[in-house]
Each structure stands twice: as C-alpha cells, then as structure tokens.
Write a protein that holds these residues in place. Structure first.
Motif, PDB file in Angstrom:
ATOM      1  N   VAL A   1      23.154   3.263  20.760  1.00  0.00           N
ATOM      2  CA  VAL A   1      24.139   2.873  19.760  1.00  0.00           C
ATOM      3  C   VAL A   1      24.033   3.820  18.567  1.00  0.00           C
ATOM      4  CG1 VAL A   1      24.882   1.070  18.178  1.00  0.00           C
ATOM      5  CG2 VAL A   1      24.081   0.457  20.466  1.00  0.00           C
ATOM      6  N   THR A  27      27.713  -1.665  23.902  1.00  0.00           N
ATOM      7  CA  THR A  27      26.788  -2.783  23.805  1.00  0.00           C
ATOM      8  C   THR A  27      26.599  -3.307  22.387  1.00  0.00           C
ATOM      9  OG1 THR A  27      24.976  -1.200  23.652  1.00  0.00           O
ATOM     10  CG2 THR A  27      25.510  -2.071  25.838  1.00  0.00           C
ATOM     11  N   PHE A  31      24.369  -7.068  20.137  1.00  0.00           N
ATOM     12  CA  PHE A  31      23.145  -6.927  19.344  1.00  0.00           C
ATOM     13  C   PHE A  31      23.287  -7.482  17.942  1.00  0.00           C
ATOM     14  CE2 PHE A  31      21.647  -4.765  22.766  1.00  0.00           C
ATOM     15  CZ  PHE A  31      21.983  -3.432  22.914  1.00  0.00           C
ATOM     16  N   TRP A  52      24.358 -11.507  16.950  1.00  0.00           N
ATOM     17  CA  TRP A  52      25.321 -10.770  17.764  1.00  0.00           C
ATOM     18  C   TRP A  52      26.708 -11.403  17.730  1.00  0.00           C
ATOM     19  CZ3 TRP A  52      27.916 -12.828  21.979  1.00  0.00           C
ATOM     20  CH2 TRP A  52      27.482 -14.106  22.380  1.00  0.00           C
ATOM     21  N   GLU A  98      19.773  -4.043  16.185  1.00  0.00           N
ATOM     22  CA  GLU A  98      18.608  -4.446  16.971  1.00  0.00           C
ATOM     23  C   GLU A  98      19.050  -4.502  18.425  1.00  0.00           C
ATOM     24  OE1 GLU A  98      17.775  -7.249  18.726  1.00  0.00           O
ATOM     25  OE2 GLU A  98      15.618  -6.900  18.822  1.00  0.00           O
ATOM     26  N   HIS A  99      18.143  -4.200  19.370  1.00  0.00           N
ATOM     27  CA  HIS A  99      18.569  -3.992  20.742  1.00  0.00           C
ATOM     28  C   HIS A  99      18.180  -5.093  21.718  1.00  0.00           C
ATOM     29  CE1 HIS A  99      19.337   0.639  20.440  1.00  0.00           C
ATOM     30  NE2 HIS A  99      19.953  -0.046  19.509  1.00  0.00           N
ATOM     31  N   THR A 100      18.089  -6.327  21.252  1.00  0.00           N
ATOM     32  CA  THR A 100      17.871  -7.444  22.176  1.00  0.00           C
ATOM     33  C   THR A 100      19.218  -8.096  22.451  1.00  0.00           C
ATOM     34  OG1 THR A 100      15.672  -7.829  21.268  1.00  0.00           O
ATOM     35  CG2 THR A 100      16.673  -9.614  22.557  1.00  0.00           C
ATOM     36  N   TYR A 101      19.569  -8.216  23.714  1.00  0.00           N
ATOM     37  CA  TYR A 101      20.877  -8.761  24.062  1.00  0.00           C
ATOM     38  C   TYR A 101      20.991 -10.242  23.690  1.00  0.00           C
ATOM     39  CZ  TYR A 101      22.259  -4.619  26.678  1.00  0.00           C
ATOM     40  OH  TYR A 101      22.610  -3.343  27.035  1.00  0.00           O
ATOM     41  N   GLN A 114      16.398  -0.714  16.099  1.00  0.00           N
ATOM     42  CA  GLN A 114      16.201   0.530  16.844  1.00  0.00           C
ATOM     43  C   GLN A 114      17.234   1.615  16.504  1.00  0.00           C
ATOM     44  OE1 GLN A 114      16.036  -2.640  18.727  1.00  0.00           O
ATOM     45  NE2 GLN A 114      13.916  -2.483  18.035  1.00  0.00           N
ATOM     46  N   SER A 115      18.395   1.213  16.053  1.00  0.00           N
ATOM     47  CA  SER A 115      19.434   2.194  15.708  1.00  0.00           C
ATOM     48  C   SER A 115      19.730   2.096  14.216  1.00  0.00           C
ATOM     49  CB  SER A 115      20.718   1.919  16.496  1.00  0.00           C
ATOM     50  OG  SER A 115      20.514   2.061  17.881  1.00  0.00           O
TER      51      SER A 115
END
Length: 126
Positions: A1, A27, A31, A52, A98-101, A114-115
């Motif tokens: 992302v 995606t 997130f 999200w 943040e990269h948790t779905y 993370q991004s």
C-alpha cells in the motif's frame, strides 16, 4: 500500500484544515489507518486512528473534540478534519496503514503501522 498525504498549510489559530491521504492498492479498504504528527524537535506521536470499516475511531487526548478522522473506502482515502487549531498542533502530519485484514483493534504505536505517507506540514500561527 502506498500513501500520499496532502492538505497541509498555514492557518491562524482557531482555524481549520482537512488533510487527505490517498492510497494505492486494492487492499487499503481492508486495513486500519491512522494519522501521526511530528513537531520540530519532538518525537512522532499518535493523533488518530480508524478501523477498516470506519466504525471505530480513536484519538489522542489533546485532539479529542477538535479533530475527526474518517475514511471513504470507495475512494481509498482517509481524512483528518482539524478544527479549532492551536499553535501546538504545528507539525508534519503523516498518514499510515496497518496491514491486518479486517481488524477493529486499537492501533496507536508507530510499529503497528507498515505503510507510511510522506507527510504534510501544518503550521498554526498565533
């Protein structure tokens, strides 16, 4: 992302600004996202986060009642509406993902995200 923040500028105390953070990547809507800021000579600090779905929002105490975080997943964009701005709000503002779905957890630490976008400068004059 990948994230691109914009909307910063110079405003007088008591004024308002709206920051936007546009994301690339399919995606992003899955997130949590957040806004952080770093004032001159200080460490980066958490400002606000949103789940999200947009159903949960979180704020640091100093901006509660003045800032509002929101998102439009169709546009892959997160916003930070900043009202009643104070000189102490002067900082470079960063958006992050943040990269948790599909998580509704409360993320507020740098390491949770993370991004990161490149930052946009907000200057509030007294």
């Amino acid at each position: 992302v990948q994230l691109q923040a914009c909307g910063g500028g110079l405003v007088q105390a008591g004024g308002f600004l709206r920051l936007s953070c546009a994301a690339s990547g399919r995606t992003f809507s899955s997130f949590a996202a957040g806004w952080f800021r770093q004032a001159p000579g200080k460490e980066r600090e958490f400002v606000a986060a949103i789940s999200w779905s947009g159903g949960s929002t979180y704020y640091t105490d100093s901006v509660k009642g003045r800032f509002t975080i929101s998102r439009d997943n169709a546009k892959k964009t997160v916003y930070l509406q900043m009202n009643s701005l104070k000189p102490e709000d002067t900082a470079v503002y960063y958006c992050a993902a943040e990269h948790t779905y599909y998580s509704d957890s409360y993320y507020y630490r740098d390491q949770d995200f993370q991004s990161w976008g490149q930052g946009t400068l907000v200057t509030v004059s007294s």
